[in-house]
Design a protein around this motif. Structure first.
Motif, PDB file in Angstrom:
ATOM      1  N   GLY A 156       6.199   8.931 -20.513  1.00  0.00           N
ATOM      2  CA  GLY A 156       7.087  10.090 -20.457  1.00  0.00           C
ATOM      3  C   GLY A 156       7.361  10.564 -19.049  1.00  0.00           C
ATOM      4  N   ILE A 157       7.352   9.638 -18.085  1.00  0.00           N
ATOM      5  CA  ILE A 157       7.644   9.980 -16.700  1.00  0.00           C
ATOM      6  C   ILE A 157       8.691   9.024 -16.164  1.00  0.00           C
ATOM      7  CG2 ILE A 157       5.348  10.941 -16.274  1.00  0.00           C
ATOM      8  CD1 ILE A 157       4.570   8.345 -14.925  1.00  0.00           C
ATOM      9  N   ALA A 158       9.251   9.336 -14.997  1.00  0.00           N
ATOM     10  CA  ALA A 158      10.218   8.462 -14.357  1.00  0.00           C
ATOM     11  C   ALA A 158       9.500   7.300 -13.668  1.00  0.00           C
ATOM     12  CB  ALA A 158      11.044   9.236 -13.329  1.00  0.00           C
ATOM     13  N   VAL A 159      10.233   6.199 -13.469  1.00  0.00           N
ATOM     14  CA  VAL A 159       9.658   5.049 -12.778  1.00  0.00           C
ATOM     15  C   VAL A 159       9.226   5.441 -11.366  1.00  0.00           C
ATOM     16  CG1 VAL A 159      10.142   2.742 -11.870  1.00  0.00           C
ATOM     17  CG2 VAL A 159      10.924   3.372 -14.156  1.00  0.00           C
ATOM     18  N   GLY A 160      10.006   6.313 -10.720  1.00  0.00           N
ATOM     19  CA  GLY A 160       9.653   6.767  -9.378  1.00  0.00           C
ATOM     20  C   GLY A 160       8.309   7.489  -9.344  1.00  0.00           C
ATOM     21  N   GLU A 161       8.050   8.307 -10.345  1.00  0.00           N
ATOM     22  CA  GLU A 161       6.761   9.003 -10.398  1.00  0.00           C
ATOM     23  C   GLU A 161       5.629   8.028 -10.693  1.00  0.00           C
ATOM     24  OE1 GLU A 161       4.494  12.662 -12.764  1.00  0.00           O
ATOM     25  OE2 GLU A 161       6.663  12.391 -12.980  1.00  0.00           O
ATOM     26  N   LEU A 162       5.892   7.051 -11.562  1.00  0.00           N
ATOM     27  CA  LEU A 162       4.888   6.031 -11.847  1.00  0.00           C
ATOM     28  C   LEU A 162       4.545   5.262 -10.568  1.00  0.00           C
ATOM     29  CD1 LEU A 162       3.211   4.512 -14.000  1.00  0.00           C
ATOM     30  CD2 LEU A 162       5.157   2.959 -14.262  1.00  0.00           C
ATOM     31  N   ARG A 163       5.565   4.928  -9.775  1.00  0.00           N
ATOM     32  CA  ARG A 163       5.338   4.240  -8.496  1.00  0.00           C
ATOM     33  C   ARG A 163       4.491   5.102  -7.563  1.00  0.00           C
ATOM     34  NH1 ARG A 163      10.111   3.975  -7.240  1.00  0.00           N
ATOM     35  NH2 ARG A 163      10.645   1.895  -7.982  1.00  0.00           N
ATOM     36  N   PHE A 164       4.789   6.394  -7.505  1.00  0.00           N
ATOM     37  CA  PHE A 164       4.050   7.310  -6.640  1.00  0.00           C
ATOM     38  C   PHE A 164       2.583   7.397  -7.050  1.00  0.00           C
ATOM     39  CE2 PHE A 164       2.646  11.802  -6.084  1.00  0.00           C
ATOM     40  CZ  PHE A 164       2.528  11.791  -4.697  1.00  0.00           C
ATOM     41  N   LEU A 165       2.320   7.449  -8.351  1.00  0.00           N
ATOM     42  CA  LEU A 165       0.947   7.582  -8.839  1.00  0.00           C
ATOM     43  C   LEU A 165       0.146   6.297  -8.663  1.00  0.00           C
ATOM     44  CD1 LEU A 165       1.572   9.566 -12.157  1.00  0.00           C
ATOM     45  CD2 LEU A 165       0.732  10.470  -9.980  1.00  0.00           C
ATOM     46  N   ALA A 166       0.811   5.131  -8.740  1.00  0.00           N
ATOM     47  CA  ALA A 166       0.097   3.854  -8.704  1.00  0.00           C
ATOM     48  C   ALA A 166       0.045   3.231  -7.318  1.00  0.00           C
ATOM     49  CB  ALA A 166       0.748   2.875  -9.683  1.00  0.00           C
ATOM     50  N   PHE A 167       0.806   3.746  -6.361  1.00  0.00           N
ATOM     51  CA  PHE A 167       0.935   3.077  -5.060  1.00  0.00           C
ATOM     52  C   PHE A 167      -0.410   3.066  -4.329  1.00  0.00           C
ATOM     53  CE2 PHE A 167       2.512   1.863  -0.989  1.00  0.00           C
ATOM     54  CZ  PHE A 167       3.721   1.235  -1.248  1.00  0.00           C
ATOM     55  N   ASP A 168      -0.745   1.888  -3.786  1.00  0.00           N
ATOM     56  CA  ASP A 168      -2.012   1.708  -3.065  1.00  0.00           C
ATOM     57  C   ASP A 168      -1.756   1.865  -1.567  1.00  0.00           C
ATOM     58  OD1 ASP A 168      -4.743   0.971  -2.629  1.00  0.00           O
ATOM     59  OD2 ASP A 168      -4.039  -1.011  -2.016  1.00  0.00           O
ATOM     60  N   ARG A 169      -2.163   3.003  -1.021  1.00  0.00           N
ATOM     61  CA  ARG A 169      -1.962   3.276   0.407  1.00  0.00           C
ATOM     62  C   ARG A 169      -3.299   3.249   1.133  1.00  0.00           C
ATOM     63  NH1 ARG A 169       1.176   6.545  -2.659  1.00  0.00           N
ATOM     64  NH2 ARG A 169       3.420   6.634  -2.205  1.00  0.00           N
ATOM     65  N   LYS A 170      -3.353   2.519   2.234  1.00  0.00           N
ATOM     66  CA  LYS A 170      -4.573   2.502   3.046  1.00  0.00           C
ATOM     67  C   LYS A 170      -4.741   3.825   3.800  1.00  0.00           C
ATOM     68  CE  LYS A 170      -5.066  -1.676   1.657  1.00  0.00           C
ATOM     69  NZ  LYS A 170      -5.962  -1.925   0.510  1.00  0.00           N
ATOM     70  N   THR A 171      -3.604   4.407   4.188  1.00  0.00           N
ATOM     71  CA  THR A 171      -3.614   5.716   4.846  1.00  0.00           C
ATOM     72  C   THR A 171      -2.482   6.536   4.260  1.00  0.00           C
ATOM     73  OG1 THR A 171      -4.479   4.774   6.895  1.00  0.00           O
ATOM     74  CG2 THR A 171      -3.470   6.945   7.035  1.00  0.00           C
ATOM     75  N   SER A 172      -2.777   7.771   3.871  1.00  0.00           N
ATOM     76  CA  SER A 172      -1.764   8.600   3.225  1.00  0.00           C
ATOM     77  C   SER A 172      -1.974  10.057   3.592  1.00  0.00           C
ATOM     78  CB  SER A 172      -1.840   8.430   1.701  1.00  0.00           C
ATOM     79  OG  SER A 172      -0.918   9.277   1.052  1.00  0.00           O
ATOM     80  N   THR A 173      -0.900  10.819   3.461  1.00  0.00           N
ATOM     81  CA  THR A 173      -1.002  12.267   3.688  1.00  0.00           C
ATOM     82  C   THR A 173      -1.192  13.018   2.376  1.00  0.00           C
ATOM     83  OG1 THR A 173       1.422  12.420   3.602  1.00  0.00           O
ATOM     84  CG2 THR A 173       0.409  12.160   5.776  1.00  0.00           C
ATOM     85  N   THR A 174      -1.218  12.297   1.261  1.00  0.00           N
ATOM     86  CA  THR A 174      -1.449  12.918  -0.043  1.00  0.00           C
ATOM     87  C   THR A 174      -2.600  12.204  -0.751  1.00  0.00           C
ATOM     88  OG1 THR A 174       0.159  11.461  -1.140  1.00  0.00           O
ATOM     89  CG2 THR A 174       0.967  13.574  -0.287  1.00  0.00           C
ATOM     90  N   SER A 175      -3.230  12.919  -1.672  1.00  0.00           N
ATOM     91  CA  SER A 175      -4.301  12.332  -2.467  1.00  0.00           C
ATOM     92  C   SER A 175      -4.135  12.759  -3.918  1.00  0.00           C
ATOM     93  CB  SER A 175      -5.666  12.782  -1.943  1.00  0.00           C
ATOM     94  OG  SER A 175      -6.705  12.286  -2.775  1.00  0.00           O
ATOM     95  N   HIS A 176      -4.416  11.827  -4.826  1.00  0.00           N
ATOM     96  CA  HIS A 176      -4.287  12.125  -6.256  1.00  0.00           C
ATOM     97  C   HIS A 176      -5.591  12.630  -6.866  1.00  0.00           C
ATOM     98  CE1 HIS A 176      -0.303  10.513  -6.254  1.00  0.00           C
ATOM     99  NE2 HIS A 176      -0.701   9.299  -5.940  1.00  0.00           N
ATOM    100  N   TYR A 177      -6.621  12.826  -6.024  1.00  0.00           N
ATOM    101  CA  TYR A 177      -7.920  13.246  -6.548  1.00  0.00           C
ATOM    102  C   TYR A 177      -8.466  14.433  -5.757  1.00  0.00           C
ATOM    103  CZ  TYR A 177      -8.198   8.886  -9.205  1.00  0.00           C
ATOM    104  OH  TYR A 177      -7.967   7.868 -10.085  1.00  0.00           O
ATOM    105  N   ILE A 178      -9.235  15.259  -6.455  1.00  0.00           N
ATOM    106  CA  ILE A 178     -10.049  16.286  -5.812  1.00  0.00           C
ATOM    107  C   ILE A 178     -11.485  15.765  -5.838  1.00  0.00           C
ATOM    108  CG2 ILE A 178     -10.903  18.653  -5.932  1.00  0.00           C
ATOM    109  CD1 ILE A 178      -8.314  19.408  -7.333  1.00  0.00           C
ATOM    110  N   ARG A 179     -12.110  15.690  -4.686  1.00  0.00           N
ATOM    111  CA  ARG A 179     -13.431  15.088  -4.582  1.00  0.00           C
ATOM    112  C   ARG A 179     -14.488  16.145  -4.276  1.00  0.00           C
ATOM    113  NH1 ARG A 179      -9.480  12.015  -2.598  1.00  0.00           N
ATOM    114  NH2 ARG A 179      -9.308   9.889  -3.404  1.00  0.00           N
TER     115      ARG A 179
END
Length: 467
Positions: A156-179
């Protein structure tokens, strides 16, 4: 002269060709008024003829000059035409290339809205392979999602959002987790990676629509409906010996490639398995501050995070063969086997006790072959002459809570009921009342009679202090 003009038109043409004076001279010579060649002194005939030749040469030169001038003008005209044609073609080429660029951009935009062709270095190789095993998926009633567009539509999401959630970045300014870290009961700290809401919804979809529809081995008791630490402990009640093993770094030891392979084994294409594997894994992250900006830098390979709703179910599915092999080995040696997450428990009685060494040796071998490692510092052999615990429950004669723990809990409730909550604590929770209530419910699950007494006492505390 044989070529004398016979008509007026021929005469005019003759005059035009050789000149009027020469025609007159020819006529005077023809009629005898003038010698054929210059016999008269100072005869002007040669002069007239010469002038005629010069005039003809001049006329020829004029015609040639005119022709040359016309040719230069023509060349200039042709050059102008060629330049104009060249400009027109360049403009057409420019417009065509711009049109093609816009068409490619539009096609790329449309493709990005339907497909995912890159998700990062070292993980994008199989994204173009969208053929799976639909028969196997249908046999397990799993969603037939083999492409990024189908997965995004199912979640129930757009392909663009799926790409954003699954993208493997070695360095990023965003994080999908709270640690954050929480203390372990046995000491030390446990790293928890809690997914952000959008990723958490995607992981919940994977859990509900895929993972929970697949059967796990009956020996697994962790993270299953109608199973608990109590059901894990009950098969080992009143045993002569309890053997406990702990799997070392259980969640971090399960890599992205193993998770991807698990989804492929269900019947999903490599493309779909790649996306599911990336959604369910993450690397260790180090936060770096640079120029007043926070960067999240990966310091390890991707693995199962502890805190994702999908991780426990994935571990149970990945451990199916491990459980099957350990059950078979335990039965051969007269033992009972159960597993709760990373906690492996064997129990035996009577003649089976002579196989304790075989249990230790063969378990270590099987666990290593399945890609795990045993934490040798936590391996325990508990005989019936001492307190035997399985996942925190005492199983010497019947499921119960440790006497020392019950004694401390009873004393804590007494002090709180007498003096109030200030300065008191129980467990690792910041909310004392919730921690007390949770432990009382736990006791009630294991020992309903004692649990009911504690729950009643907590209710009195609430009423007394109006909590």
């Amino acid at each position: 002269m044989t070529d004398q003009p016979r008509t007026r038109q021929e005469l005019y043409e003759r005059i035009w060709q050789i000149g009027r004076e020469e025609v007159i001279l020819e006529e005077m010579i023809r009629y005898g008024f003038w010698p054929a060649q210059g016999e008269i002194p100072q005869d002007p005939a040669d002069e007239i003829r010469r002038k005629g030749e010069i005039r003809r040469e001049l006329d020829e030169l004029r015609r040639e000059t005119s022709r040359l001038q016309n040719e230069q003008a023509l060349r200039k005209q042709m050059l102008k035409q060629r330049l104009a044609e060249s400009r027109r073609k360049r403009q057409e080429t420019k417009e065509r290339r711009e049109r093609e660029r816009q068409e490619r951009a539009q096609a790329w935009l449309e493709k990005k809205q339907k497909e995912i062709i890159y998700l990062g270095e070292d993980v994008s190789g199989g994204l173009n392979r969208t053929e799976g095993n639909p028969e196997r998926l249908q046999s397990n009633s799993l969603p037939l999602c083999q492409t990024a567009e189908e997965i995004a539509g199912a979640i129930g999401i757009a392909v663009g959002e799926l790409r954003f959630l699954a993208f493997d970045r070695k360095t990023s300014t965003t994080s999908h987790y709270i640690r954050f870290k929480i203390p372990k009961k046995t000491g030390g700290e446990r790293q928890i990676s809690a997914p952000m809401p959008r990723l958490k919804r995607a992981q919940h979809w994977i859990l509900s629509n895929i993972l929970e529809k697949l059967e796990v081995h009956d020996a697994a008791h962790g993270f299953r409906r109608e199973r608990s630490i109590l059901t894990n402990a009950q098969p080992h009640v009143a045993a002569d010996v309890i053997i406990n093993f702990d799997l070392k770094d259980f969640f971090p030891s399960i890599s992205y490639r193993r998770v991807k392979g698990l989804f492929q084994s269900f019947g999903y294409s490599e493309s779909a398995a790649t996306i599911f594997g990336l959604l369910c894994t993450e690397p260790e992250i180090e936060e770096v501050e640079l120029d007043a900006k926070t960067y999240f830098v990966a310091t390890s390979d991707r693995h199962l995070p502890q805190g994702s709703p999908a991780s426990p179910a994935i571990t149970n599915l990945l451990c199916r063969r491990l459980d099957r092999r350990l059950v078979q080995m335990a039965q051969e040696l007269g033992f009972t086997y159960t597993r709760y997450a990373d906690d492996l428990t064997f129990s035996g009685a009577g003649e089976s006790l002579r196989h304790i060494c075989n249990i230790l040796r063969r378990t270590e071998s099987i666990v290593a072959h399945e890609g795990f490692a045993i934490n040798e510092q936590k391996t325990r052999i508990l005989r019936k002459n001492r307190q035997q615990e399985v996942t925190g429950i005492v199983v010497n004669s019947h499921p119960n809570i440790s006497r020392e723990t019950l004694k401390r809990f009873r004393a804590t409730l007494y002090q709180i009921e007498k003096d109030g909550l200030e300065g008191k604590h129980w467990g690792n929770s910041d909310t004392l009342l919730a921690s007390l209530q949770g432990f009382a419910n736990f006791v009630a699950m294991v020992n309903p009679q004692k649990g009911a007494e504690f729950i009643e006492q907590i209710q009195r505390i609430k009423e007394k202090y109006r909590l």
